[in-house]
Design a protein around this motif. Sequence first.
Motif, PDB file in Angstrom:
ATOM      1  N   LEU A 140      32.949   9.751 -86.666  1.00 57.51           N
ATOM      2  CA  LEU A 140      33.005  11.187 -86.405  1.00 57.51           C
ATOM      3  C   LEU A 140      33.613  11.509 -85.051  1.00 57.51           C
ATOM      4  O   LEU A 140      34.393  12.469 -84.924  1.00 57.51           O
ATOM      5  N   LEU A 141      33.299  10.724 -84.014  1.00 62.58           N
ATOM      6  CA  LEU A 141      33.649  11.097 -82.648  1.00 62.58           C
ATOM      7  C   LEU A 141      34.852  10.366 -82.082  1.00 62.58           C
ATOM      8  O   LEU A 141      35.435  10.832 -81.094  1.00 62.58           O
ATOM      9  N   LEU A 142      35.223   9.221 -82.641  1.00 61.47           N
ATOM     10  CA  LEU A 142      36.297   8.418 -82.059  1.00 61.47           C
ATOM     11  C   LEU A 142      37.594   8.499 -82.842  1.00 61.47           C
ATOM     12  O   LEU A 142      38.531   7.760 -82.547  1.00 61.47           O
ATOM     13  N   GLN A 143      37.666   9.374 -83.823  1.00 60.59           N
ATOM     14  CA  GLN A 143      38.884   9.562 -84.598  1.00 60.59           C
ATOM     15  C   GLN A 143      39.478  10.940 -84.325  1.00 60.59           C
ATOM     16  O   GLN A 143      38.781  11.832 -83.823  1.00 60.59           O
ATOM     17  N   PRO A 144      40.757  11.123 -84.646  1.00 58.11           N
ATOM     18  CA  PRO A 144      41.284  12.498 -84.628  1.00 58.11           C
ATOM     19  C   PRO A 144      40.491  13.380 -85.598  1.00 58.11           C
ATOM     20  O   PRO A 144      39.962  12.904 -86.601  1.00 58.11           O
TER      21      PRO A 144
END
Length: 379
Positions: free
Chosen positions: A215-219
């Motif tokens: 959730l947080l480390l992808q575009p």
Amino acid sequence: AIVASGVARGRFTIAGRRIRFPWKLTGFRHQCEFVSFGAAVGVAGAFGSPVGGVLWGFEEASSYWPAELTWRTFAGCAVCTVLAKATKAGFQSMPTTSFIEFPDVKADFSPWELLPFAVLGVVCGLFGACFCLGSRALGRWRQKVFTKAKPRLRVRIAEVLAMALFILLACSVTTFLWGCSPLVDGSDAGDERYYAGNMVQAHCPDGHYTDLGTLLLQPKHAAIKALFTQQFRGGAHFHPFPLLFTYFLVFACTLGSTGMAMPFGVFVPHMFAGSCLGRCMGMLVQYCFPDAGVHLGVYALVGAAGQLSGIVRMTVSLTMILGEITHNMRLMLPLMLCVMSAKVVADIFVPSCFNVAIQLNPKIRMLVGDWQDAANGIK
């Protein structure tokens, strides 16, 4: 809309240099039409939704809409959508997907699920009203702190750096602290009708994944696609805590950036946050009815629509944009139900965030009439 406004006036500024054109549209009417046209084309190109772009320009960006502007805007939206999709593919093909992709075209719902969809709309409407109220309070505070006499430029720059640092630490440190989950060997997705996604490995060892990192480390467009996905390879799945944590993190950061000296956006962040909340609702329904065949991606999609409707109060255009994204007209009914539920609930407390921003800007002069009556007494 900004580019169209500059073109209509025959000039605009790039990198501090003013560029003039040999033409200039005369009359306030033509300039307003160009702004409406530019806003609609921008939405169509961003989301691959030509019809949704036209409706958005008509519903949100315009107070004046002549008949001839309809076909002109539709033609522009169609051309912009084709060029945007061709550019995305490097002009090698013409993909059918857009910036936000819904992977399961055959996804469906049961009639009894309309009740949880309506409840989801009510919840999104309440959170949307809270966001608009917080945006109004924060905007009034900024007007008192940052004035023309004391612009406090250093404070504004430090504010931006502090927010960027907070987001960076929140996304990286919490992902590391949350840990990893093991993949199940030989456990692939069970339903062949649906797309099987992959979770992000990030810092995890081989054979493990991190749902919070997904959730947080992808575009954001990749994270939203993961939320729209029903099943993942290796038995991977989202846990409730990462979804709720991400929702409130995005909600707080988007609210805190209101009026800040950096672009942050409203549409995509709240679409992302609403997808997290909607998937949580789907997991709750799946827990209560384990044999019902609930599609969690549908709940994520409906949650995205409800969150946006509770904040920007879009109805027709929002439903059409998400309908064109999914390529699935069977989902129009839950989308409409959630959108209307969220809008009705949020309108009880406060107008949309756009109207709040307009009222807080003393330089903007609005025509008197029904709009002021619908503003719920904001002064």
